[in-house]
Design a protein around this motif. Structure first.
Motif, PDB file in Angstrom:
ATOM      1  N   ARG A  13      38.031  52.015   5.351  1.00  0.00           N
ATOM      2  CA  ARG A  13      37.084  50.980   5.766  1.00  0.00           C
ATOM      3  C   ARG A  13      37.576  49.621   5.279  1.00  0.00           C
ATOM      4  O   ARG A  13      38.346  49.509   4.341  1.00  0.00           O
ATOM      5  N   TRP A  22      30.529  47.378   5.372  1.00  0.00           N
ATOM      6  CA  TRP A  22      31.873  47.797   5.769  1.00  0.00           C
ATOM      7  C   TRP A  22      32.057  47.640   7.267  1.00  0.00           C
ATOM      8  O   TRP A  22      31.088  47.566   8.031  1.00  0.00           O
ATOM      9  N   LYS A  24      34.868  49.199  10.409  1.00  0.00           N
ATOM     10  CA  LYS A  24      35.937  50.150  10.710  1.00  0.00           C
ATOM     11  C   LYS A  24      36.324  49.982  12.172  1.00  0.00           C
ATOM     12  O   LYS A  24      35.550  50.289  13.071  1.00  0.00           O
ATOM     13  N   TYR A 102      28.631  56.303   5.716  1.00  0.00           N
ATOM     14  CA  TYR A 102      29.912  56.073   6.398  1.00  0.00           C
ATOM     15  C   TYR A 102      30.062  56.913   7.663  1.00  0.00           C
ATOM     16  O   TYR A 102      31.061  56.795   8.367  1.00  0.00           O
ATOM     17  N   THR A 124      40.699  46.372   2.145  1.00  0.00           N
ATOM     18  CA  THR A 124      40.766  47.753   2.602  1.00  0.00           C
ATOM     19  C   THR A 124      41.777  48.540   1.780  1.00  0.00           C
ATOM     20  O   THR A 124      42.517  47.961   0.974  1.00  0.00           O
TER      21      THR A 124
END
Length: 145
Positions: A13, A22, A24, A102, A124
């Protein structure tokens, strides 16, 4: 996945550590969510309200709000762009953010306006984990499981 002070911090992430969010990248969209640290600090999350698809967000502006037993606040977005999808599952079951921040507890999918630029402001990989460790130690934060 790294664990720091009981908090899960996946290396895949991109983190905005100060905001505990976060990002992604997945193809041409970026998934956005709260970190394990954020959900632990918030406690049991009872309401999640997200900006609707089609909204354009500036980096750092609110992508929605959440409410827990001890906190109500906005969710800053780590990436600028257009919201293309919201996670309806977390609106129906806000506890998903606590259970799987997540995975199933992701919040928004954003089509970034300039991912390369936004990514420069995030951390990251091993650097992200080390930076998060420093922040948790500095602030005395430990995740509750």
């Amino acid at each position: 996945m790294a664990e720091v002070h009981g908090c899960n911090i996946p290396e895949d992430r991109y983190y905005w550590i100060e905001k505990h969010v976060w990002a992604k990248p997945e193809g041409d969209v970026v998934l956005v969510g709260l970190t394990d640290v954020a959900q632990s600090l918030a406690g049991k999350i009872i309401v999640v309200n997200l900006k609707s698809a089609g909204k354009t967000l500036a980096r750092g502006k609110s992508g929605g709000t959440l409410e827990s037993g001890k906190w109500v606040g906005s969710i800053p977005t780590p990436v600028a762009g257009e919201v293309i999808e919201v996670n309806g599952a977390v609106k129906a079951n806000p506890g998903l953010v606590n259970e799987d921040p997540y995975g199933e507890g992701w919040l928004l999918k954003v089509k970034p306006s300039n991912w390369d630029e936004d990514a420069k402001a995030l951390v990251t990989g091993e650097t992200g984990v080390a930076s998060y460790r420093e922040k948790l130690e500095q602030d005395g934060i430990h995740c509750q499981k």
